[in-house]
Design a protein around this motif. Structure first.
Motif, PDB file in Angstrom:
ATOM      1  N   GLU A  23     -83.842  42.280  84.687  1.00 17.86           N
ATOM      2  CA  GLU A  23     -83.778  42.793  85.881  1.00 17.86           C
ATOM      3  C   GLU A  23     -82.474  42.656  86.559  1.00 17.86           C
ATOM      4  N   LYS A  24     -82.220  43.520  87.441  1.00 19.64           N
ATOM      5  CA  LYS A  24     -81.126  43.481  88.480  1.00 19.64           C
ATOM      6  C   LYS A  24     -81.110  42.453  89.661  1.00 19.64           C
ATOM      7  N   VAL A  25     -80.208  41.614  89.858  1.00 15.88           N
ATOM      8  CA  VAL A  25     -80.242  40.700  90.764  1.00 15.88           C
ATOM      9  C   VAL A  25     -79.148  40.740  91.655  1.00 15.88           C
ATOM     10  N   ASP A  26     -79.168  40.293  92.868  1.00 16.56           N
ATOM     11  CA  ASP A  26     -77.995  40.226  93.594  1.00 16.56           C
ATOM     12  C   ASP A  26     -76.940  39.308  93.090  1.00 16.56           C
ATOM     13  N   LYS A  27     -77.248  38.339  92.641  1.00 11.85           N
ATOM     14  CA  LYS A  27     -75.980  37.033  92.526  1.00 11.85           C
ATOM     15  C   LYS A  27     -76.720  36.046  91.418  1.00 11.85           C
ATOM     16  N   LEU A  28     -75.815  35.553  90.571  1.00  9.49           N
ATOM     17  CA  LEU A  28     -76.056  34.652  89.687  1.00  9.49           C
ATOM     18  C   LEU A  28     -74.832  33.661  89.759  1.00  9.49           C
ATOM     19  N   THR A  29     -75.167  32.348  90.072  1.00  9.89           N
ATOM     20  CA  THR A  29     -74.298  31.316  90.420  1.00  9.89           C
ATOM     21  C   THR A  29     -74.061  30.423  89.077  1.00  9.89           C
ATOM     22  N   ILE A  30     -72.858  30.163  88.813  1.00 14.11           N
ATOM     23  CA  ILE A  30     -72.557  29.133  87.690  1.00 14.11           C
ATOM     24  C   ILE A  30     -71.517  27.859  88.540  1.00 14.11           C
ATOM     25  N   ILE A  31     -72.122  26.648  88.242  1.00 15.01           N
ATOM     26  CA  ILE A  31     -71.700  25.685  88.941  1.00 15.01           C
ATOM     27  C   ILE A  31     -70.992  24.802  87.653  1.00 15.01           C
ATOM     28  N   GLN A  32     -69.730  24.695  87.605  1.00 13.17           N
ATOM     29  CA  GLN A  32     -68.927  23.908  86.628  1.00 13.17           C
ATOM     30  C   GLN A  32     -68.306  22.790  86.972  1.00 13.17           C
ATOM     31  N   THR A  33     -68.760  21.633  86.475  1.00  6.63           N
ATOM     32  CA  THR A  33     -68.336  20.345  86.935  1.00  6.63           C
ATOM     33  C   THR A  33     -67.445  19.564  85.817  1.00  6.63           C
ATOM     34  N   LEU A  34     -66.335  19.047  86.237  1.00  4.47           N
ATOM     35  CA  LEU A  34     -65.562  18.316  85.283  1.00  4.47           C
ATOM     36  C   LEU A  34     -65.448  16.737  85.844  1.00  4.47           C
ATOM     37  N   LYS A  35     -65.542  15.851  85.146  1.00  3.60           N
ATOM     38  CA  LYS A  35     -65.513  14.600  85.673  1.00  3.60           C
ATOM     39  C   LYS A  35     -65.244  13.609  84.589  1.00  3.60           C
ATOM     40  N   GLY A  36     -63.718  12.746  84.896  1.00  4.80           N
ATOM     41  CA  GLY A  36     -63.315  12.293  83.929  1.00  4.80           C
ATOM     42  C   GLY A  36     -63.822  10.975  83.419  1.00  4.80           C
ATOM     43  N   ASN A  37     -63.971  10.478  82.158  1.00  2.45           N
ATOM     44  CA  ASN A  37     -65.007   9.310  81.868  1.00  2.45           C
ATOM     45  C   ASN A  37     -63.702   8.184  81.529  1.00  2.45           C
ATOM     46  N   VAL A  38     -63.452   7.453  82.543  1.00  2.00           N
ATOM     47  CA  VAL A  38     -62.627   6.428  82.480  1.00  2.00           C
ATOM     48  C   VAL A  38     -62.659   5.369  81.292  1.00  2.00           C
ATOM     49  N   GLU A  39     -63.744   4.991  81.223  1.00  2.00           N
ATOM     50  CA  GLU A  39     -64.068   4.010  80.144  1.00  2.00           C
ATOM     51  C   GLU A  39     -63.859   4.618  78.753  1.00  2.00           C
ATOM     52  N   GLU A  40     -64.542   5.811  78.519  1.00  2.00           N
ATOM     53  CA  GLU A  40     -64.178   6.315  77.143  1.00  2.00           C
ATOM     54  C   GLU A  40     -62.764   6.782  77.039  1.00  2.00           C
ATOM     55  N   SER A  41     -62.114   7.079  78.137  1.00  2.00           N
ATOM     56  CA  SER A  41     -60.645   7.375  77.886  1.00  2.00           C
ATOM     57  C   SER A  41     -59.915   6.129  77.518  1.00  2.00           C
ATOM     58  N   ARG A  42     -60.217   4.998  78.002  1.00  2.00           N
ATOM     59  CA  ARG A  42     -59.484   3.695  77.419  1.00  2.00           C
ATOM     60  C   ARG A  42     -59.969   3.431  75.981  1.00  2.00           C
ATOM     61  N   ARG A  43     -61.320   3.446  75.643  1.00  2.00           N
ATOM     62  CA  ARG A  43     -61.833   3.117  74.334  1.00  2.00           C
ATOM     63  C   ARG A  43     -60.995   3.970  73.414  1.00  2.00           C
ATOM     64  N   ILE A  44     -61.087   5.366  73.581  1.00  2.00           N
ATOM     65  CA  ILE A  44     -60.691   6.091  72.575  1.00  2.00           C
ATOM     66  C   ILE A  44     -59.028   6.140  72.684  1.00  2.00           C
ATOM     67  N   GLY A  45     -58.532   5.879  73.709  1.00  2.00           N
ATOM     68  CA  GLY A  45     -56.923   5.852  73.834  1.00  2.00           C
ATOM     69  C   GLY A  45     -56.329   4.485  73.068  1.00  2.00           C
ATOM     70  N   ARG A  46     -57.005   3.313  72.910  1.00  2.00           N
ATOM     71  CA  ARG A  46     -56.742   2.278  72.239  1.00  2.00           C
ATOM     72  C   ARG A  46     -57.112   2.492  70.726  1.00  2.00           C
ATOM     73  N   ASP A  47     -57.759   3.224  70.319  1.00  4.54           N
ATOM     74  CA  ASP A  47     -57.930   3.644  69.078  1.00  4.54           C
ATOM     75  C   ASP A  47     -57.091   4.525  68.445  1.00  4.54           C
ATOM     76  N   ALA A  48     -56.686   5.505  69.335  1.00  2.00           N
ATOM     77  CA  ALA A  48     -55.556   6.801  68.997  1.00  2.00           C
ATOM     78  C   ALA A  48     -54.253   6.302  69.112  1.00  2.00           C
ATOM     79  N   GLY A  49     -53.805   5.085  69.938  1.00  2.00           N
ATOM     80  CA  GLY A  49     -52.500   4.746  70.159  1.00  2.00           C
ATOM     81  C   GLY A  49     -51.576   5.636  71.143  1.00  2.00           C
ATOM     82  N   ARG A  50     -52.693   6.244  72.051  1.00  2.00           N
ATOM     83  CA  ARG A  50     -51.957   7.078  72.973  1.00  2.00           C
ATOM     84  C   ARG A  50     -52.728   7.338  74.334  1.00  2.00           C
TER      85      ARG A  50
END
Length: 359
Positions: free
Chosen positions: A60-87
């Motif tokens: 069906e034709k509709v007037d509008k469709l909305t996409i809400i895109q959220t980006l959220k930094g995961n600080v704890e995972e960044s530190r954990r993976i950064g320690r393993d990756a060395g960067r």
């Protein structure tokens, strides 16, 4: 004093000359990075759009469709993976939430994107996924690297779970900013069903038993700031279909969604303001300060050489005053009569001369 001042100026010139390349080639790649705690929401709309009505299984034709895109930094995972990756590593947990004109959920697809904080190269680590499916990215997504080059990049498509070139199409002006325009076309590709469906009780497994398959194509367009690598605008001409649907829906192919998705105006303005502020910070490190330090070093060097040349110039010695002539003495009177010369007697009196006045 001049020689000492010239040495001080020469030292400062050497310091600034060394700092110019240090900022650009040492400080920039190590200090300028994406923060691990970034949080950003972007709203996109398709007006109008074609959307599948799941109650009637008809497009069906509709007037509008909305996409809400959220980006959220995961600080704890960044530190954990950064320690393993060395960067320095950034972990973004994102969610693309699609809702129809009535505000009800159409689909939602979560992602975890792990990448290098400085270069934006993907970092393949445990937990990297799209809609719960493990993936291994080989291209960028959401953001370009700092100091974007005029070339094609590999761009990861979340629907197909694959990477393909996104092509540089030229330099353009967008809202007063010079940007690079990139474009990617994904041909018709069979893609997985979303795990979250708009109808309760219907799962991808149930749909798979009916023989339904989901197909997708899109034309993706980005206007990217060449300094920060952040898109200041994004659009997609997006189409999805259900195929092999004749047994269930009476026809072989049904359009699930079709529309031109654009970023909402207020979010274009807010993202543009954010990009401009970050752009200035990056330019200070890679351009403004290095060039200022280079010019300052040349100026100080010239001033130092000038003072050194003046200090080496011989000083003029004071000339001796000219010797004064001795002052003339008083006039001398006639000396004593020496008398007759020796051996000569007094001669005769010659008498008065011819011009002698008479007595």
């Amino acid at each position: 004093m001049r020689r000492r001042a010239s040495l001080v100026l020469l030292s400062l010139a050497v310091f600034f000359a060394a700092m110019a390349p240090t900022l650009r080639w040492y400080v920039f790649p190590r200090v300028v990075k994406i923060p691990s705690n970034q949080y950003q929401v972007t709203v996109l709309e398709a007006k109008p759009a074609t959307l599948l009505n799941y109650s009637t299984f008809k497009a069906e034709k509709v007037d509008k469709l909305t996409i809400i895109q959220t980006l959220k930094g995961n600080v704890e995972e960044s530190r954990r993976i950064g320690r393993d990756a060395g960067r320095d590593v950034v972990v973004w947990d994102s969610l693309s939430y699609v809702q129809g004109p009535d505000g009800k959920m159409v689909s939602k697809i979560p992602e975890r994107y792990v990448f290098d904080a400085h270069t934006q190269d993907p970092v393949n680590a445990t937990g990297e996924m799209v809609d719960g499916d493990p993936v291994r990215r080989t291209g960028i997504e959401f953001k370009w690297p700092f100091l974007v080059e005029k070339r094609d990049y590999q761009y990861f498509d979340a629907q197909t779970r694959t990477s393909a070139p996104i092509h540089y199409k030229g330099t353009r002006t967008f809202r007063g900013m010079e940007v690079y325009y990139f474009e990617q076309t994904v041909p018709w590709t069979k893609v997985p069903m979303p795990k979250a469906m708009p109808i309760k009780g219907i799962t991808p497994e149930v749909l798979a038993q009916t023989g339904l398959t989901r197909w997708y194509t899109t034309k993706r367009m980005f206007w990217v700031d060449p300094v920060t690598g952040a898109p200041v605008n994004g659009e997609e001409i997006h189409t999805e279909e259900l195929r092999n649907a004749k047994a269930l829906m009476g026809q072989d192919t049904i359009t699930v969604f079709d529309g031109h998705v654009k970023m909402r105006e207020d979010y274009i303005e807010s993202i543009g303001a954010l990009v401009k502020s970050n752009r200035l910070a990056v330019l200070m490190v890679v351009s403004y300060l290095p060039w200022t330090f280079s010019l300052l070093a040349l100026l100080l060097l010239a001033l130092s050489l000038w003072l050194e040349a003046r200090s080496r110039r011989p000083h003029p010695t004071p000339s001796e005053p000219p010797t004064a002539d001795p002052a003339p003495g008083p006039p001398q009177g006639p000396g004593p009569d020496p008398g007759p010369a020796p051996g000569r007697g007094p001669g005769p009196d010659p008498g008065p001369g011819p011009f002698t006045a008479p007595v």
